[in-house]
Design a protein around this motif. Structure first.
Motif, PDB file in Angstrom:
ATOM      1  N   CYS A   1       0.835  -1.207   0.000  1.00 49.29           N
ATOM      2  CA  CYS A   1       0.000   0.000   0.000  1.00 49.29           C
ATOM      3  C   CYS A   1       0.873   1.262   0.000  1.00 49.29           C
ATOM      4  O   CYS A   1       0.431   2.319   0.453  1.00 49.29           O
ATOM      5  N   ALA A   2       2.111   1.132  -0.483  1.00 45.64           N
ATOM      6  CA  ALA A   2       3.070   2.252  -0.512  1.00 45.64           C
ATOM      7  C   ALA A   2       3.276   2.851   0.875  1.00 45.64           C
ATOM      8  O   ALA A   2       3.505   4.048   1.019  1.00 45.64           O
ATOM      9  N   SER A   3       3.198   1.987   1.898  1.00 46.74           N
ATOM     10  CA  SER A   3       3.328   2.461   3.275  1.00 46.74           C
ATOM     11  C   SER A   3       4.423   1.690   3.994  1.00 46.74           C
ATOM     12  O   SER A   3       4.557   0.474   3.811  1.00 46.74           O
TER      13      SER A   3
ATOM     14  N   LEU B   1       1.238   3.702  -5.683  1.00 48.90           N
ATOM     15  CA  LEU B   1       0.000   4.408  -5.349  1.00 48.90           C
ATOM     16  C   LEU B   1       0.305   5.440  -4.274  1.00 48.90           C
ATOM     17  O   LEU B   1       1.360   5.402  -3.652  1.00 48.90           O
ATOM     18  N   ASP B   2      -0.618   6.347  -4.057  1.00 50.96           N
ATOM     19  CA  ASP B   2      -0.546   7.171  -2.858  1.00 50.96           C
ATOM     20  C   ASP B   2      -0.780   6.240  -1.687  1.00 50.96           C
ATOM     21  O   ASP B   2      -1.633   5.337  -1.754  1.00 50.96           O
TER      22      ASP B   2
ATOM     23  N   SER C   1       3.858   8.398  -1.637  1.00 48.12           N
ATOM     24  CA  SER C   1       4.238   6.986  -1.563  1.00 48.12           C
ATOM     25  C   SER C   1       5.547   6.871  -0.799  1.00 48.12           C
ATOM     26  O   SER C   1       6.455   7.674  -1.011  1.00 48.12           O
ATOM     27  N   ALA C   2       5.626   5.845   0.064  1.00 40.82           N
ATOM     28  CA  ALA C   2       6.875   5.629   0.807  1.00 40.82           C
ATOM     29  C   ALA C   2       8.018   5.286  -0.151  1.00 40.82           C
ATOM     30  O   ALA C   2       9.184   5.350   0.230  1.00 40.82           O
TER      31      ALA C   2
ATOM     32  N   GLY D   1      -1.907   5.995  -9.697  1.00 42.33           N
ATOM     33  CA  GLY D   1      -1.036   6.581 -10.730  1.00 42.33           C
ATOM     34  C   GLY D   1      -0.064   5.585 -11.349  1.00 42.33           C
ATOM     35  O   GLY D   1       0.277   5.705 -12.522  1.00 42.33           O
ATOM     36  N   GLY D   2       0.383   4.604 -10.568  1.00 43.58           N
ATOM     37  CA  GLY D   2       1.321   3.621 -11.110  1.00 43.58           C
ATOM     38  C   GLY D   2       0.669   2.770 -12.191  1.00 43.58           C
ATOM     39  O   GLY D   2       1.258   2.533 -13.251  1.00 43.58           O
ATOM     40  N   SER D   3      -0.559   2.326 -11.935  1.00 43.72           N
ATOM     41  CA  SER D   3      -1.277   1.522 -12.932  1.00 43.72           C
ATOM     42  C   SER D   3      -1.561   2.336 -14.186  1.00 43.72           C
ATOM     43  O   SER D   3      -1.418   1.839 -15.316  1.00 43.72           O
TER      44      SER D   3
END
Lengths: 426, 100
Positions: free
Chosen positions: A29-31, A62-63, A74-75, A94-96
């Motif tokens: 989750c970009a965390s 992702l954010d 994003s981390a 945004g990545g997709s």
């Protein structure tokens, strides 16, 4: 093993947003808080896509926890827009979006809670669809705001979108909000014919302060083209539109603050070192693991749900949500689909809105209402402003995906914006 | 006047199990204040007698037959735990005076 294709998606390389779980793969989750987590189970969409023969070749940025409109939160760092790498691809998926726009994969999946599929699709010049709430199972989608989250595809064309949606849609007993209705053959609805289809143009969407007039011109021109093709265009009114963002930014953080309470350093993910006691473990794990936007939304959500503020904020927002739903119900009595811009402006520069959360939130002014009302929506390319893509949003009534896709496909048969490629990639 | 004070932010941070340093607390107070200023416009909407919407698509809560179904094995369920013993999650002491 008979040399026959399993489905139209057999062998197709796809990417999925890194908030959809897949057995044996990290889901971040970009965390930082999900550091080290490897999923023990598959999301329903992952199961269905793999059964259809699709090959998952990557997980996309992702954010953090899908909270944002730029994929900057994003981390792992910001994603960039293939049309101009100094700009964001939109967000949160945004990545997709960037992966499809750059030609890395022909199909990717994201999640849309307030516009997180449609807005990045618009920013990167591709097709992105948020289905009706409940049409696609949320089992295995890491929860952000459970009454708004919905999974959907990114593609180049509405025709591909129809095939991809059919593969993932349908009832799932593991998601109690999953709709039991049968899934139609969306591709069969793509006749190219829009004669007699009534398109509603909501006047409030074209009078929004801060919208770029050049973006609105692209949308007007697409609608005129569809009118020439036989569609009937009529003005409709969605009078509570201006309250959409305010209602959304009370409801979504409230649900998020509750959903994200599970990250406690005990069952998975990051855990603070040498905690003094349980409270210290929770406080330090969460403070170290979450980024600034996620903390902001957890705090805002905790505030609006706390004693003394619940009625004035949370309950009020849910009542306004009812009024927004009724606006759409009323409008769809007089039209088959609603056409609007997807976003008020083209892709913005990385860093441009980073210090001003509210201005970032307003990027979703045209998209949040569909999540609040539960209705389906798609973004299709409809022009360029200063070399950057513009999206046309088409909204339908509950379970009106076939109509939405039919209009989107008819437009793409009459336009070539989706055939253009970012200059550095072409 | 700001719609939220630093003291209130500190109180909700504690409810949300988050610790904010001075700088974060100052910034968060300003930013949440600005968001609350913006959402205050909802007050002008007349919602007298309007039912709140929790879910946009009305569905009856589905029920399944009350039969046991296979679940994730305990070893797999704890496999991601940062600290575990056997099939148990390890947490710091919750009650005082239990240390042996």
């Amino acid at each position: 093993m008979r040399g026959e294709a399993l489905s139209p998606l057999d062998g197709i390389p796809i990417a999925i947003k890194d908030n959809l779980v897949q057995v044996g793969e990290a889901t971040t989750c970009a965390s930082r808080i999900l550091e080290g987590f490897v999923s023990p189970y598959d999301a329903t969409v992952v199961e269905r896509l793999q059964a259809a023969g699709a090959v998952i070749v990557g997980r996309t940025n992702l954010d953090e926890f899908a909270m944002g409109s730029s994929t900057e939160n994003s981390a792992f760092g910001a994603s960039r827009n293939p049309w101009d790498v100094a700009r964001t691809p939109g967000g949160s998926s945004g990545g997709s979006a960037a992966a499809v726009a750059a030609g890395i994969v022909p199909l990717a999946f994201g999640s849309d809670t307030g516009g997180s599929i449609r807005q990045p699709a618009a920013c990167t010049g591709i097709v992105g669809m948020k289905p009706t709430y409940g049409r696609v199972s949320r089992w295995g989608l890491v929860a952000f705001a459970s009454s708004l989250d919905q999974i959907g595809p990114f593609t180049r064309t509405a025709a591909d979108c129809a095939v991809a949606l059919r593969a993932i849609a349908g009832h799932d007993p593991r998601d109690s909000t999953s709709i039991p209705e049968a899934v139609p053959d969306y591709a069969a609805a793509l006749t190219g014919d829009v004669s007699g289809v009534v398109l509603g143009m909501p006047r409030e969407y074209f009078e929004t302060k801060g919208a770029d007039p050049a973006v609105l011109d692209c949308v007007h021109s697409a609608v005129s083209n569809l009118e020439k093709a036989g569609a009937k265009v009529r003005e409709v009114s969605l009078p509570h539109t201006k309250y959409g963002i305010a209602a959304y930014y009370l409801i979504a953080p409230a649900e998020a603050s509750s959903n994200l309470a599970r990250y406690d350093g005990v069952r998975y993910g990051h855990r603070a070192a040498s905690p003094r006691d349980l409270a210290d473990l929770y406080h330090r794990t969460r403070s170290e693991g979450f980024g600034p936007e996620v903390k902001r939304r957890i705090l805002l959500g905790t505030y609006v749900l706390s004693a003394g503020y619940y009625d004035a904020h949370y309950r009020k927002a849910q009542q306004v949500r009812t009024l927004l739903r009724r606006d759409f119900e009323e409008a769809f009595r007089g039209c088959d689909a609603i056409v609007t811009p997807t976003a008020p402006e083209v892709a913005f520069r990385i860093g441009e809105k980073a210090d001003d959360p509210l201005s970032m939130y307003l990027s979703d002014v045209y998209t949040v209402t569909a999540n609040l009302a539960g209705i389906p929506g798609i973004s299709v390319p409809c022009g360029f402003v200063r070399g950057l893509p513009v999206g046309l949003q088409i909204l339908g009534p509950l379970l009106g995906e076939a109509t939405v896709l039919r209009v989107a496909d008819a437009w793409q048969r009459r336009s070539d914006f989706h055939l253009q490629r970012p200059p550095e990639i072409a | 006047m700001s719609r939220i004070t630093r003291e209130e932010v500190a109180r909700i941070a504690s409810l949300a199990r988050l610790s904010l340093d001075d700088d974060e607390s100052q910034r968060t107070t300003t930013q949440i204040g600005a968001i609350l200023d913006y959402v205050a416009q909802l007050a002008e909407v007349d919602t007298t007698g309007i039912e709140p919407t929790a879910h946009a698509v009305p569905l009856r809560t589905p029920l399944r037959a009350d039969r046991a179904q296979p679940a994730m094995p305990p070893e797999l369920a704890v496999a991601n735990a940062p600290q575990r013993e056997g099939t148990a999650f390890v947490v710091p002491l919750v009650l005082d005076g239990e240390e042996s």
